[in-house]
Write an enzyme that holds these catalytic residues in place. Sequence first.
Site, PDB file in Angstrom:
ATOM      1  N   LYS A  74      -1.204  -2.850  -3.909  1.00  0.00           N
ATOM      2  CA  LYS A  74      -1.794  -2.235  -2.715  1.00  0.00           C
ATOM      3  C   LYS A  74      -2.420  -0.890  -3.064  1.00  0.00           C
ATOM      4  CE  LYS A  74       1.345  -4.758   0.249  1.00  0.00           C
ATOM      5  NZ  LYS A  74       2.634  -4.859   0.910  1.00  0.00           N
ATOM      6  N   GLN A 101       7.432  -1.215   2.862  1.00  0.00           N
ATOM      7  CA  GLN A 101       7.514  -2.468   2.113  1.00  0.00           C
ATOM      8  C   GLN A 101       8.819  -3.202   2.457  1.00  0.00           C
ATOM      9  OE1 GLN A 101       5.053  -3.783   0.060  1.00  0.00           O
ATOM     10  NE2 GLN A 101       6.377  -5.576   0.041  1.00  0.00           N
ATOM     11  N   ASP A 142       0.399  -2.951   9.053  1.00  0.00           N
ATOM     12  CA  ASP A 142       0.930  -4.294   8.769  1.00  0.00           C
ATOM     13  C   ASP A 142       0.790  -5.197  10.000  1.00  0.00           C
ATOM     14  OD1 ASP A 142       1.812  -5.162   6.324  1.00  0.00           O
ATOM     15  OD2 ASP A 142       3.796  -4.225   6.470  1.00  0.00           O
TER      16      ASP A 142
END
Length: 282
Positions: free
Chosen positions: A53, A97, A120
């Site tokens: 990422k 995460q 997200d």
Amino acid sequence: MVAEIISGKELAQKLREDMKVEVDRLREAHIVPHLTVVLVGDDPASRSYVRGKEKASRETGISSDVIELPTSTTEEDLLKTIHQLNEDENVHGILVQLPLPDHIREQLVIETISPDKDVDGFHPISIGRMMTGQDTFLPCTPHGIIQMLKSKNISMTGKHAVIIGRSNIVGKPVGQLLLNEHATVTYCHSKTKDLKALTTQADILIAAVGKPNVIKADHIKEGAAVIDVGVNRLENGKLTGDVDFEAVKEKASYITPVPGGVGPMTITMLLKNTIKAAEGLD
Ligand code: NAP
């Protein structure tokens, strides 16, 4: 029929070129899109996803940083970190995460991220907005799948889309996005009685199971578009999807490979959400 391959890798590259232009435009207006990733613990897979990422952000001109916290971090301390990031006006997107260590409540963490920075797309407010068709951050993997279908002008209107899997991050939201595109949607899961009876009706089949090669040619209707979300590591170290690629490609009209399919699109949609966060929701 031999299926046309939808390369997520190629599409991702093309979209990222367009995003670079968008980021340059923002930078000229003195807005530098910034993504902060929070990584708790030292899970090697999570670490590798986070590196991916960061690299993709950098290549697109998005600035990013990673806050690394030890496994022993308390839930309270993690929430405090998120509150600080919510307040920091230089941070546009926040990504924690997953998975988190067992002593930290994942849902509480997701709900603590400001919906304005929820790149997200997992916050219940983002999910509710998606369901009601409002402007929001769409969850990255499902959004990437829709982009892949659109890139090949595969019409979704009136088509029967069958999804195998009902997780909150893939199965459920991809069904909602397909519904938003006017598909007729069927969800299958581990308790589905006759999986083949449903999958063989699918014009668009989405496999998000997490089991190597469970979807065979006899699950597929001739000419279906098949999207393989699964990422499974075999004993020999090779990555494979949920779909028996070699057999299914002889029957489908479109198919996505693993690797190089949905995966690169997921990260690309994260970049898209970060740019959107910097621009602000409507
Ligand atoms: P998950 O939470 O484990 O969900 C798997 C789903 O498959 C569940 O709904 C389960 O049903 C269903 N299922 C399991 N066995 C089945 C069977 N034999 N027949 C029918 N349905 C079955 O997994 P996930 O997070 O959605 O991820 C799915 C796969 O996608 C994994 O391989 C993951 O690594 C991959 N993934 C890839 C990306 C990417 O960017 N490429 C992103 C996210 C996930 P129940 O609900 O009844 O248990």
